[in-house]
Enzyme design. Structure first.
Site, mmCIF file in Angstrom:
data_model
loop_
_atom_site.group_PDB
_atom_site.id
_atom_site.type_symbol
_atom_site.label_atom_id
_atom_site.label_comp_id
_atom_site.label_asym_id
_atom_site.label_seq_id
_atom_site.Cartn_x
_atom_site.Cartn_y
_atom_site.Cartn_z
ATOM 1 N NE ARG A 143 -4.050 -6.639 -69.224
ATOM 2 C CZ ARG A 143 -3.923 -5.867 -70.296
ATOM 3 N NH1 ARG A 143 -3.468 -4.620 -70.170
ATOM 4 N NH2 ARG A 143 -4.214 -6.317 -71.493
ATOM 5 C CE LYS A 192 -7.839 -5.932 -72.332
ATOM 6 N NZ LYS A 192 -8.388 -4.694 -72.877
ATOM 7 C CD GLU A 215 -7.711 3.579 -70.132
ATOM 8 O OE1 GLU A 215 -6.709 2.933 -70.468
ATOM 9 O OE2 GLU A 215 -8.679 3.060 -69.559
HETATM 10 N N1 PXG Z 1 -6.922 0.960 -72.183
HETATM 11 C C1 PXG Z 1 -8.041 0.250 -72.398
HETATM 12 C C2 PXG Z 1 -9.332 0.724 -71.830
HETATM 13 C C3 PXG Z 1 -7.968 -0.930 -73.153
HETATM 14 O O1 PXG Z 1 -9.060 -1.648 -73.361
HETATM 15 C C4 PXG Z 1 -5.598 -0.545 -73.457
HETATM 16 C C5 PXG Z 1 -5.727 0.599 -72.678
HETATM 17 C C6 PXG Z 1 -4.241 -0.938 -73.968
HETATM 18 O O2 PXG Z 1 -3.778 -2.089 -73.277
HETATM 19 P P1 PXG Z 1 -2.848 -3.174 -73.974
HETATM 20 O O3 PXG Z 1 -2.649 -4.191 -72.911
HETATM 21 O O4 PXG Z 1 -3.595 -3.722 -75.145
HETATM 22 O O5 PXG Z 1 -1.617 -2.475 -74.362
HETATM 23 C C7 PXG Z 1 -6.729 -1.332 -73.690
HETATM 24 C C8 PXG Z 1 -6.625 -2.574 -74.500
HETATM 25 C C9 PXG Z 1 -10.088 -3.597 -79.441
HETATM 26 C C10 PXG Z 1 -8.942 -3.856 -78.524
HETATM 27 O O6 PXG Z 1 -10.583 -4.567 -80.016
HETATM 28 C C11 PXG Z 1 -8.830 -3.143 -77.357
HETATM 29 C C12 PXG Z 1 -7.777 -3.415 -76.503
HETATM 30 C C13 PXG Z 1 -6.860 -4.360 -76.821
HETATM 31 C C14 PXG Z 1 -7.000 -5.070 -78.004
HETATM 32 C C15 PXG Z 1 -8.040 -4.812 -78.877
HETATM 33 O O7 PXG Z 1 -10.490 -2.434 -79.556
HETATM 34 N N2 PXG Z 1 -7.724 -2.686 -75.367
#
Ligand code: PXG
Length: 288
Positions: free
Chosen positions: A50, A149, A182
């Protein structure tokens, strides 16, 4: 704490980025949040896939090889004596001048922070979250592919503030058309008549690594799964709802906008998915 910064491990007090870095000046950069479970980095390949796709989408050349990145991630965990934790991997456009022009940034910067993780308190996994829909919308795919991301999280930060003002820990974000996209840092799933549904990336969802894992968990548990356009009405009337993310893992939602979801308790499908997810994180992964 030791931080990986452009090829060196430095003390956190010395881990500094220039005020001319375009990651700071413009949010011009990308990142990953990755988990370490019992000495195994969960789905590192998927995270790096990713990251490289995000880089391609924003025309950013990651200045180190994929193999060196794997080593830098693992070494960051080792240097900090971690067996369980959270790894934040960031690639910025690098140092430039005060104009937007990314081509004047000589070299992208890479840094990696590996630290302990602050988790949601365990009671939320047993009793579920109460969340709200907020006014701030997710950036649409016409503005920025939701798969990237990027370091641009202002919409999500505003949404998080709005959730907090309403006394909630997370927020449902809609897209411009009013469909569910989301949450601020998590993907959303519902269970509806035995089917597992989540919005497609085109509706403004990040292609979460946890989301992808849940699709595979659903297959293993013989749960029918579909990407589906969802409205708030669909969530209010779902049998079950849960969020997925690297930090949250799989967390039940029992109330949205003051409406109880299902019987207001974490549902059986959510509990099965969570149990299988927790089993997988311990048996899959890259040894550090
Ligand atoms: N949507 C958004 C906008 C994100 O930032 C996810 C979905 C979930 O994706 P993953 O790949 O983690 O399953 C994310 C991921 C934090 C933190 O510190 C945020 C994420 C991941 C890890 C920590 O709030 N966001």
């Amino acid at each position: 704490m030791k931080i990986y910064l452009d090829g060196q491990f430095v003390d956190s007090a010395e881990a500094k980025i220039s005020v001319f870095d375009h990651g700071l000046l413009y949010g011009d950069g990308i990142f990953e949040g990755i988990r370490l479970y019992e000495g195994n980095v969960f789905r590192l390949d998927a995270h790096l896939d990713r990251l490289w796709c995000s880089a391609k989408a924003i025309l950013l050349t990651i200045p180190i090889s994929r193999r060196d990145m794997v080593e830098a991630v693992c070494e960051s965990c080792r240097q900090n004596g971690l067996r369980d934790g959270y790894i934040r991997l960031v690639v910025t456009r690098g140092v430039g001048d005060l104009g937007l022009a990314p081509w004047l940034c000589a070299k992208p910067s890479v840094f990696i922070i590996a630290d302990k993780i602050a988790l949601y308190p365990p009671e939320y996994y047993t009793s579920g979250l109460s969340i709200v829909t907020v006014p701030t919308r997710r950036v649409g795919p016409a503005a920025l592919p939701p798969m990237v991301k990027s370091l641009n999280y202002l919409n999500n930060i505003l949404a998080k503030i709005e959730a907090r003002q309403a006394g909630a820990l997370e927020a449902i974000m809609l897209n411009d058309a009013g469909f569910v996209a989301e949450c601020t840092g998590d993907n959303v799933f519902i269970v509806c008549q035995g089917r597992l549904l989540t919005p497609a990336a085109q509706q403004g969802a990040l292609k979460g690594i946890t989301r992808e894992t849940i699709v595979s968990v659903a297959q293993a548990l013989s749960l029918p799964f579909e990407e589906h356009d969802l409205t708030r009405y669909d969530l209010w009337n779902a049998d079950e709802c849960f969020l997925t993310g690297t930090g949250a893992e799989v967390i039940p939602v029992v109330k949205l906008d003051g409406r109880e979801i299902g019987d207001g308790k974490p549902g059986p499908v959510t509990n099965r998915v969570l149990a299988e997810f927790r089993r997988r994180v311990l048996v899959e992964g890259t040894k550090i």
